[in-house]
Design a protein around this motif. Structure first.
Motif, PDB file in Angstrom:
ATOM      1  N   CYS A  22      19.630  -3.459 -14.093  1.00 12.79           N
ATOM      2  CA  CYS A  22      18.633  -4.317 -14.360  1.00 12.79           C
ATOM      3  C   CYS A  22      18.000  -4.735 -13.081  1.00 12.79           C
ATOM      4  O   CYS A  22      16.811  -5.030 -12.803  1.00 12.79           O
ATOM      5  CB  CYS A  22      18.835  -5.708 -15.274  1.00 12.79           C
ATOM      6  N   ASP A  34      22.493  -5.339 -18.478  1.00 11.15           N
ATOM      7  CA  ASP A  34      20.874  -5.045 -18.514  1.00 11.15           C
ATOM      8  C   ASP A  34      20.481  -5.527 -19.631  1.00 11.15           C
ATOM      9  O   ASP A  34      19.379  -5.771 -19.642  1.00 11.15           O
ATOM     10  CB  ASP A  34      20.896  -3.327 -18.485  1.00 11.15           C
ATOM     11  N   ARG A  38      17.489  -8.659 -20.328  1.00 16.20           N
ATOM     12  CA  ARG A  38      16.317  -8.161 -21.221  1.00 16.20           C
ATOM     13  C   ARG A  38      16.246  -9.603 -22.175  1.00 16.20           C
ATOM     14  O   ARG A  38      15.126 -10.163 -22.549  1.00 16.20           O
ATOM     15  CB  ARG A  38      16.667  -6.947 -21.859  1.00 16.20           C
ATOM     16  N   ARG A  42      17.164 -13.065 -15.318  1.00 16.87           N
ATOM     17  CA  ARG A  42      17.778 -12.428 -14.155  1.00 16.87           C
ATOM     18  C   ARG A  42      17.196 -13.384 -13.021  1.00 16.87           C
ATOM     19  O   ARG A  42      16.043 -13.323 -12.637  1.00 16.87           O
ATOM     20  CB  ARG A  42      17.637 -11.112 -13.926  1.00 16.87           C
ATOM     21  N   GLU A 316      12.386 -12.507 -14.821  1.00 14.80           N
ATOM     22  CA  GLU A 316      13.020 -12.344 -13.538  1.00 14.80           C
ATOM     23  C   GLU A 316      12.246 -13.643 -12.743  1.00 14.80           C
ATOM     24  O   GLU A 316      11.462 -13.742 -12.393  1.00 14.80           O
ATOM     25  CB  GLU A 316      12.506 -11.060 -12.670  1.00 14.80           C
TER      26      GLU A 316
END
Length: 461
Positions: A22, A34, A38, A42, A316
């Motif tokens: 990721c 990862d 999602r 992150r 993110e």
């Protein structure tokens, strides 16, 4: 009480932020991490407060910088006996237990004090677990180095405890902490064939580092057989082993998460994944960790799945954040009224963009296997300044323009054209150090401090 979420804190050891699928690493095999990225968020610029295991972990669970909670070095290093005092500063475990949570801990603890004193009434401190060859064979570990088998047993014990767990009124705060991917590096049997060492890319600073204008001990470390990365072939082989250990870490985390799903707890659980620090992993020609200022050590993975009803605006988050904010974040997302002095990251979940203006985080280091080279520093989006205060490097500094030199190869400290920036960052770092109780070398090398007397007097904020 019934409306509060469960909390799952997953901690690994010595993992760089970049070694996840990721994070854009095509070589990494991290399907659980990862998927968590999602599902949650992150944080791309999480900076650890310290580059060493015990101080970083002490900082993580107290929400204070290492020098604030009195743990600046692994106990036993260079005569220091600094152990975390849970009667002096509240820990995450204590805060959640006092709020009525059922608290449990499995895996690497590394504090030298009982789990119950840290706020955990259930679980196992696997620091003291010894696994004989018969037990290793029973859990199917093959030829994994004997000293690391306890991490596999810790994961098994956590899963077995969850299989017997019966949700009943109280929410759960569970911490699982693994020593992986900490050295000695090895090929995890299940993933041995996945990573082709010859095809792995070494960091740009492996070849680009000259150490010109940097503290002399860094070049000495790179040349040392125990700290140097070795030849390209040796460095790539080390990296392949590191990837395989990260893959096993991911698998252990996944197994624990699967139990939360089986129990029907997952949707109502805050999940956080973080590493205490990173590894040089051939950057600047070095491996392992030490009193070094580089991002390979301080930039760590941080994934966060918020509770039901909290919808992050960004998947993110590139805000510049510190590991001292994790304790406040977990408490805040659980709705607890806990005072951690450096705040939390809850606001970042609802923000559409990173904060306007300059961001700054602070970090420190004191001593490692290769000597006492204490420093503290400040990192902004574009700059990093490191200020040394030890006998050998007192007054020395490292200044990096990260925007132009992301691999931190050129030390700009002392150059007239950057004097203004250096003065401004130095004032910022010094104000933070003094304002949070930072002291000089004489204090930290005093017998009273080395014998942990500073942490002997109970004092709660």
């Amino acid at each position: 009480m019934s409306g509060r979420p469960h909390v799952l804190l997953l901690i690994c050891d010595q993992m760089q932020a970049a070694r996840m699928g990721c994070a854009g690493d095509p070589a990494a095999h991290t399907p659980f991490l990862d998927s968590l990225a999602r599902e949650g968020v992150r944080f791309t610029h999480m900076i650890s407060a310290h580059g060493q295991c015990v101080p970083s972990r002490a900082s993580l669970i107290t929400g204070r910088h290492p020098h604030e909670c009195g743990v600046i070095v692994n106990y036993g290093f260079h005569g220091h006996q600094n152990r975390l005092s849970p009667t002096r500063f509240p820990t995450l475990g204590q805060v959640f237990r006092e709020a009525g949570y059922r608290t449990a801990y499995f895996g690497k603890c590394h504090f030298g004090v009982p789990l119950a004193d840290l706020g955990y009434d259930e679980g196992i401190d696997h620091d003291d677990v010894r696994v004989d060859d018969g037990e290793a064979e029973r859990v199917g570990l093959g030829h994994v180095p004997r000293g690391l088998r306890r991490d596999y047993v810790a994961a098994r014990d956590a899963v077995e405890w969850l299989r017997g767990y019966e949700p009943a009124g109280r929410p759960l705060f569970l911490t699982f902490s693994t020593n992986l991917p900490h050295p000695p590096f090895f090929h995890e049997p299940a993933f041995r064939g996945r990573f082709d060492a010859a095809s792995l890319e070494l960091p740009a600073s492996y070849h680009g580092e000259s150490f010109e204008g940097k503290p002399a001990f860094q070049a000495a470390h790179a040349a040392d057989g125990s700290h140097g990365a070795g030849s390209e072939e040796e460095a790539r082989e080390m990296l392949a082993r590191y990837y395989s250990m990260i893959a096993r870490t991911d698998a252990h985390f996944s197994e624990i998460a699967a139990e939360f799903r089986r129990l029907g707890l997952w949707d109502d659980t805050v999940v956080a994944v973080i590493s205490d620090h990173g590894d040089m992993m051939a950057a600047h020609g070095m491996r392992l960790k030490g009193t070094l200022p580089y991002d390979e050590l301080y930039r760590v993975p941080f994934l966060l799945k918020p509770p039901r009803g909290v919808s992050p605006r960004r998947r993110e988050v590139d805000d510049l954040v510190s590991s001292v904010q994790v304790a406040g974040t977990l408490a805040g997302l659980a709705g607890l009224e806990a005072e951690f002095p450096h705040g939390d990251l809850c606001g970042a979940l609802s923000a559409e963009a990173r904060p306007e203006g300059e961001e700054a985080v602070f970090f420190e280091h004191y001593a490692a296997y290769w000597g006492v080279h204490p420093f503290y520093g400040v990192r902004t989006r574009d700059w990093k300044l490191v200020r040394y205060f030890g006998d050998g490097e007192a007054g020395a500094a490292e200044l990096y323009h990260l925007a132009a030199d992301p691999h931190e190869l050129t030390n700009l400290s002392g150059r007239p054209e950057h004097a203004g920036m250096e003065r401004r960052l130095a004032a910022q770092a010094d104000a933070w150090w003094r304002g949070t109780g930072g002291r000089d070398l004489a204090y930290y090398e005093s017998e009273a401090f080395r014998n942990n007397e500073h942490n002997a007097t109970p004092r709660r904020p």
